[in-house]
Design a protein around this motif. Structure first.
Motif, PDB file in Angstrom:
ATOM      1  N   TRP A 207       0.821  -1.206   0.000  1.00 35.33           N
ATOM      2  CA  TRP A 207       0.000   0.000   0.000  1.00 35.33           C
ATOM      3  C   TRP A 207       0.856   1.257   0.000  1.00 35.33           C
ATOM      4  O   TRP A 207       0.517   2.254  -0.663  1.00 35.33           O
ATOM      5  N   ILE A 210       2.221   1.692  -3.545  1.00 35.15           N
ATOM      6  CA  ILE A 210       1.154   2.128  -4.458  1.00 35.15           C
ATOM      7  C   ILE A 210       0.815   3.594  -4.230  1.00 35.15           C
ATOM      8  O   ILE A 210       0.693   4.380  -5.188  1.00 35.15           O
ATOM      9  N   ALA A 211       0.674   3.986  -2.966  1.00 38.07           N
ATOM     10  CA  ALA A 211       0.315   5.375  -2.662  1.00 38.07           C
ATOM     11  C   ALA A 211       1.414   6.348  -3.085  1.00 38.07           C
ATOM     12  O   ALA A 211       1.152   7.350  -3.774  1.00 38.07           O
ATOM     13  N   GLY A 213       3.844   5.722  -5.149  1.00 37.61           N
ATOM     14  CA  GLY A 213       4.068   5.605  -6.585  1.00 37.61           C
ATOM     15  C   GLY A 213       3.085   6.434  -7.386  1.00 37.61           C
ATOM     16  O   GLY A 213       3.469   7.140  -8.323  1.00 37.61           O
ATOM     17  N   CYS A 214       1.808   6.384  -7.026  1.00 38.26           N
ATOM     18  CA  CYS A 214       0.800   7.181  -7.731  1.00 38.26           C
ATOM     19  C   CYS A 214       1.063   8.673  -7.564  1.00 38.26           C
ATOM     20  O   CYS A 214       0.941   9.448  -8.524  1.00 38.26           O
ATOM     21  N   ALA A 215       1.429   9.069  -6.347  1.00 40.92           N
ATOM     22  CA  ALA A 215       1.716  10.477  -6.098  1.00 40.92           C
ATOM     23  C   ALA A 215       2.924  10.934  -6.912  1.00 40.92           C
ATOM     24  O   ALA A 215       2.921  12.032  -7.495  1.00 40.92           O
ATOM     25  N   LEU A 217       4.083   9.603  -9.726  1.00 41.00           N
ATOM     26  CA  LEU A 217       3.772   9.624 -11.162  1.00 41.00           C
ATOM     27  C   LEU A 217       3.024  10.898 -11.542  1.00 41.00           C
ATOM     28  O   LEU A 217       3.280  11.485 -12.601  1.00 41.00           O
ATOM     29  N   LEU A 218       2.107  11.343 -10.692  1.00 42.12           N
ATOM     30  CA  LEU A 218       1.410  12.603 -10.957  1.00 42.12           C
ATOM     31  C   LEU A 218       2.388  13.773 -10.935  1.00 42.12           C
ATOM     32  O   LEU A 218       2.328  14.665 -11.784  1.00 42.12           O
ATOM     33  N   TYR A 219       3.288  13.746  -9.952  1.00 42.39           N
ATOM     34  CA  TYR A 219       4.294  14.809  -9.867  1.00 42.39           C
ATOM     35  C   TYR A 219       5.217  14.766 -11.081  1.00 42.39           C
ATOM     36  O   TYR A 219       5.587  15.811 -11.630  1.00 42.39           O
ATOM     37  N   TYR A 220       5.593  13.560 -11.517  1.00 41.14           N
ATOM     38  CA  TYR A 220       6.483  13.403 -12.678  1.00 41.14           C
ATOM     39  C   TYR A 220       5.839  14.011 -13.922  1.00 41.14           C
ATOM     40  O   TYR A 220       6.491  14.737 -14.677  1.00 41.14           O
TER      41      TYR A 220
END
Length: 352
Positions: A207, A210-211, A213-215, A217-220
């Motif tokens: 978890w 995932i949390a 990583g998603c954050a 990717l949005l920042y990237y």
């Protein structure tokens, strides 16, 4: 992948956007992750993956023997970049002579050193593999005319996330951490508890990965948009490489798709590595093997290079690891591969 679409994409890009040329790059750098995933699907449940036989006292499947030899072959190939390249060897003679000798002697004289290096090799391999994709991505970025420093740290962390993240969050996590059980041989019970601890808490790591990583990717994506407003040009080859490698990593490390995670990930990594070594060192290999004056000397050098590396790979895979001297030798080759390659990329960055 649609070959027609791939060909159209390749023809739409200038040749200078590639490391070598369109055909070479797609065959050995860009397509291998997806091709390896497809190969893993093809061999699943077949005799190639499941049939067992005994060789040199070990039980193998054909796919297990192939990937084992391939892994060891690509590990020893680094010595053709370090010791086989006179310019690089002269730059770091102590690293190339004294360090491997001292490391080997340390493992021969201390079981603690032997076990520590064995566990280190497992996790350094993960980091090294992620950084190989990072290296290719940065080269493609540079080929597209971007500032070498633009987005570098973003790409660095993205590659670690896409490669190591699925290991921590996925079903193959315990396969990596179980190496800590080797510390039982030296009575270090603290370290032997690590595999059980990691397995018992895996859901929390999953978890968290995932949390975060998603954050990230949005920042990237946001950072890439900001860079584009400053004149940064997105390399389609870099985007394809990162997206395809990331997807394959998630499907294999995360879910062990088709039960061939180690085969898939190591196959494309080793193939890409042989591709970059031949692309950058073929002139040195021709001189090293003294075949420059012979007809088709380049191809003879390639055959000798592959014969030498795969010969070592077969020997290493069949060697008796209960003999400390042999186990320590293969570990020395592994550690030197990870270390040498990390700074050889930097030494040769002006050449790529």
């Amino acid at each position: 992948m649609d070959t027609a679409a791939t060909g159209a994409a390749a023809s739409a890009l200038p040749r200078s956007a590639y490391i070598v040329n369109p055909a070479y790059d797609w065959l050995l750098f860009l397509l291998p992750p997806v091709a390896a995933l497809g190969l893993g699907f093809v061999i699943t449940g077949t005799w190639f993956s499941d049939a067992g036989f005994e060789l040199a006292g070990y039980d193998f499947s054909p796919s297990g023997l192939l990937i084992g030899v391939f892994i060891h072959a690509h590990l020893v190939a680094v010595f053709f970049r370090s010791h086989g390249n006179p310019a690089i060897f002269r730059s770091f003679p102590r690293r190339f002579v004294l360090v491997p000798l001292l490391l080997y002697l340390a493992m021969l004289s201390s079981n603690w050193a032997l076990i520590c290096v064995s566990v280190l090799a497992t996790f350094w391999d993960v980091y090294h593999s992620a950084l190989q994709t990072f290296g290719f991505a940065r080269i493609y970025d540079n080929k597209w005319g971007n500032d070498p420093a633009a987005g570098r740290q973003l790409d660095y962390w993205l590659n670690l996330l896409l490669y190591a993240g699925p290991i921590l969050a996925g079903v193959t996590m315990i396969d990596h951490f179980e190496d800590f059980a080797e510390f039982e041989e030296v009575g270090a019970t603290f370290f032997t508890r690590i595999p059980a601890y990691m397995e018992g808490h895996q859901q929390y790591y999953a978890w968290a990965v995932i949390a975060l990583g998603c954050a990230f990717l949005l920042y990237y994506l946001h950072a890439q948009w900001r860079l584009s407003r400053q004149g940064y040009r997105v390399s389609p080859l870099k985007v394809y490489l990162l997206a395809s490698t990331g997807a394959v990593s998630i499907l294999t490390w995360g879910f062990n798709t088709w039960g061939e995670a180690f085969f898939i990930m190591n196959f494309f990594h080793a193939l890409q590595y042989f591709g970059i070594v031949w692309a950058r060192e073929q002139g040195n290999l021709v001189r090293l093997f003294r075949v420059g004056s012979l007809p088709n000397g380049k191809y003879l050098a390639l055959a000798l290079f592959l014969g030498a590396t795969f010969g070592y790979g077969l020997w290493a895979e069949l060697s008796d690891t209960s003999i400390t001297a042999l186990w320590a030798l293969t570990l020395t080759v592994s550690i030197m591969h990870f270390w040498y390659d990390s700074f050889i990329w930097s030494v040769r960055k002006q050449q790529v």
